[in-house]
Design an enzyme around this catalytic site. Structure first.
Site, short mmCIF file in Angstrom:
data_model
loop_
_atom_site.label_atom_id
_atom_site.label_comp_id
_atom_site.label_asym_id
_atom_site.label_seq_id
_atom_site.Cartn_x
_atom_site.Cartn_y
_atom_site.Cartn_z
N CYS A 101 12.04 5.04 20.38
CA CYS A 101 13.42 4.76 19.97
C CYS A 101 14.26 5.99 20.29
O CYS A 101 13.71 7.05 20.62
CB CYS A 101 13.49 4.41 18.49
SG CYS A 101 13.02 5.76 17.37
N HIS A 123 0.84 -1.20 0.00
CA HIS A 123 0.00 0.00 0.00
C HIS A 123 0.87 1.25 0.00
O HIS A 123 2.03 1.21 0.38
CB HIS A 123 -0.92 0.02 1.22
CG HIS A 123 -0.19 -0.04 2.53
ND1 HIS A 123 0.21 -1.23 3.09
CD2 HIS A 123 0.22 0.92 3.38
CE1 HIS A 123 0.83 -1.01 4.24
NE2 HIS A 123 0.85 0.30 4.44
#
Length: 656
Positions: free
Chosen positions: A177, A65
């Site tokens: 992160c 997609h």
């Protein structure tokens, strides 16, 4: 999902053997239907999204997609493969392929299609009906929701699990992160996709670089389990007290989401509860002992400190660099602009920039120490961490002293948190008692016990750097170059960068050489990939060639991450090549005696470099070495699939 798919957009006999050819086959149907205006441009966008993270889902499903400016309206095409196509799912090839296309900027449409389709794919009756359907029009109607799968499509009562009959299992997750950009959101997306397939309701809080929006307390309260996929410490852990917790790294959230969800179920079934105190603090290390070895947790703590320090480095360093460009290096000795500032003098403005940048730099060690401690023991550790970092500056223990102070503060606060106190004292523990006792303890340790030895070690390292010459300097340059290019913005890259920046807090000739070597090596990977895609276009896919054009600018701006798309697609060839070039550049920069006073790389700091011509020569040499290696390695073991793809422009990563 009406209007999204028609019979012309369904291929029940998809013959493509690779995901790139499958995407092309389905995209050609979109072009024929007038939904896509540029086939190759659209396929490049699909391939770019696929390069970020595989779109294969468990259960034999592929969902390539993208959002693209070549799409005229939200569209879905479906293909069914008899032999299966590898979309990167852990359980094997996909036989049901859904190509989703949304116009550029249509974020809501894109997410709506994805989420609606993903929910239906968790219904085994829906997927079973698609596998059995023989009429394209009927398949399109089934996908649009115009036809409900019959009882024959669904598993019998004996096949239904208890979970399917009960209320859905609910999970809340947190992802983060060190930089709070790519991996944070990739892990969230991966967990959500896996949860839909598993029939699990999952809500994610992404603690990214732009802050985070807290999960609704009611959502957390209704959750059966918690998943933390993080490389820096989760903020406000106390909200999740009393829940089973799966604590792991952010990469596990990207690569193994189904396993994490299954583990969360198992822990909930066993009645496990995460070790989080009611006052919101963790009574121990930032991670549960099951989350990894001490070395992994230590890296998490250090990266927490570095991630918060980097904005101070960037802002302060660039201000200092601008001041040097305007007023020269001697501007560092100018009088305070609070006492002397002339609006029309360039030197006054240079001094202003220098002193603002210097003020920002003064926070480096305290911020590093404070957030290392925060990563270990949450908010109560911030005060003793900052105090310890400030003391490290006072006793000339520098960057190394900040590291030790942060670890000491985290350890002291963790020890205090383990002491059981009367319930009436719990309210004042995190805001008064813990900061007070921990600051006193850390101050005592830094001033009286460990401070002087650390300061002596720091001075010895500084003297060693100043005395580096010949082969010793070259070896250090090689090591720093390898670290900068190994993970291209990851932990090793950040460690090398932090080491160099730490030396700028008290600049010496040796530390300025280290700064130059680190900055030069960090430019090599994207520049090498850009050059390779220029000189040997046939070895790279269309998308890689487009990324190569962008990599020229990224490399020239010291954005090492510009090489990540190449490394992700072909790590066994790209990463060693980049490391070799980085090592050459680091070694040559040190051998040439190049220096840099600004904590940033890129062509715009060349006027601030000592030996600028030799500095550029070092970068050029490393870029040439990396380019040659990657071209040779890609040419030696090039798969037939890659060769065909290079001819027709489809997106196929060279097989590792």
């Amino acid at each position: 999902m009406s209007e999204l798919i028609t019979a012309e957009l369904v291929d029940l006999d998809l013959s493509a053997e690779t995901k790139s050819l499958a995407a092309r086959s389905l995209a050609e149907r979109m072009v024929a239907a007038g939904r896509v205006t540029d086939l190759d441009g659209f396929l490049a966008d699909v391939a770019a999204r696929e390069a970020l993270m595989p779109t294969g889902l468990d259960g034999g499903i592929g969902i390539p997609h993208c959002r693209s400016r070549h799409v005229t309206e939200p569209t879905l095409a479906f293909g069914r493969s008899a032999r299966g196509i590898d979309f990167g799912a852990a359980d094997g090839p996909a036989d049901l392929v859904f190509l989703i296309a949304a116009p550029a900027g249509a974020d809501d449409d894109h997410l709506t299609i994805l989420s609606s389709l993903a929910r239906r794919l968790s219904d085994s009756g829906f997927t079973g009906a698609l596998r059995a359907e023989g009429d394209p029009a009927a398949a399109a109607g089934l996908i649009r929701g115009e036809r409900i799968p019959s009882a024959a499509d669904r598993p019998g009562p004996e096949e239904e699990t208890a979970e399917e009959a009960d209320e859905p299992f609910r999970i809340v997750a947190v992802t983060s992160c060190p930089t709070g950009i790519a991996h944070t959101y990739m892990a969230a997306e991966s967990l959500q996709a896996a949860a839909r397939i598993a029939g699990v309701v999952l809500d994610v809080e992404t603690q990214g670089s732009a802050g985070f929006e807290r999960l609704d307390p009611a959502v957390i309260a209704s959750a059966d389990a918690v998943i933390w996929a993080h490389d820096v410490d989760v903020r406000e852990k106390g909200r999740f007290a009393g829940k089973p917790v799966v604590d792991t790294g952010v990469k596990a959230g990207i690569n193994r989401p189904a396993e994490l969800i299954a583990e969360a179920r198992r822990r909930a079934e066993r009645g496990e509860v995460g070790r989080i105190a009611d006052d919101g603090e963790v009574p121990g290390a930032g991670r549960d002992s099951s989350a990894g070895h001490f070395g992994v947790r230590l890296r998490t703590y250090l990266m927490s400190g570095v991630s918060y320090m980097v904005p101070f480095v960037a802002a302060g360093g660039l201000l200092i660099a601008l001041s040097f460009a305007i007023g020269g290096y001697e501007i560092a000795g100018a009088k305070s602009v609070a006492d002397h500032f002339v609006w029309g003098e360039a030197d006054s403005w240079a001094a202003l920039l220098n002193q603002i940048g210097g003020a920002a730099f003064g926070f480096l060690v305290p911020v590093l120490a404070g957030y290392i401690a925060y990563g270990m023991a949450d908010r109560p550790a911030l005060v003793p961490g900052f105090v310890g970092g400030a003391i490290a500056l006072t006793i000339d223990a520098g960057f190394l002293g900040g590291l030790v102070a942060g670890l000491l503060a985290g350890a002291v606060v963790t020890a205090i948190q383990r002491v059981k106190v009367h319930p009436t004292l719990r309210g004042i523990m995190p805001v008064l008692v813990i900061p007070l006792l921990a600051s006193g303890a850390v101050g005592f340790l830094m001033f009286i016990v460990v401070g002087k030895p650390i300061a002596s070690l720091q001075n010895a390292l500084t003297d060693r750097l100043n005395g580096l010459s010949g082969s010793n300097a070259v070896i250090l340059g090689v090591v720093l170059g390898l670290m900068m290019c190994f993970d291209m913005g990851g932990p090793l890259n950040k460690v090398a960068y932090a080491f160099a920046v730490g030396g700028l807090a008290d600049p010496t000739p040796g530390s300025l050489k280290v700064m130059a070597a680190v900055m030069a090596a960090g430019m090599v990977p994207p520049l090498a990939m850009a050059l390779a895609t220029t000189v040997r276009r046939g070895l790279f896919t269309r998308t890689e060639r487009e990324n190569g054009r962008a990599a020229w600018v990224l490399g020239a701006s010291f954005i090492t991450e510009g090489a990540i798309p190449f490394a992700a697609a072909d790590p066994l060839r790209v990463i060693p090549s980049a490391m070799a070039g980085g090592a050459v550049t680091g070694a040559l920069s040190m051998a040439f005696g190049c220096t840099l006073r600004a904590p940033h790389g890129g062509v715009f700091v060349v006027p601030l470099i000592g030996q600028p011509f030799l500095y550029l020569l070092a970068i050029a040499a490393g870029t040439a070495v990396s380019t040659a290696l990657v071209v040779v390695l890609k040419g030696v073991r090039r798969s037939p699939e890659a060769a065909d793809a290079a001819k027709d422009g489809t997106e196929v990563a060279v097989a590792a």
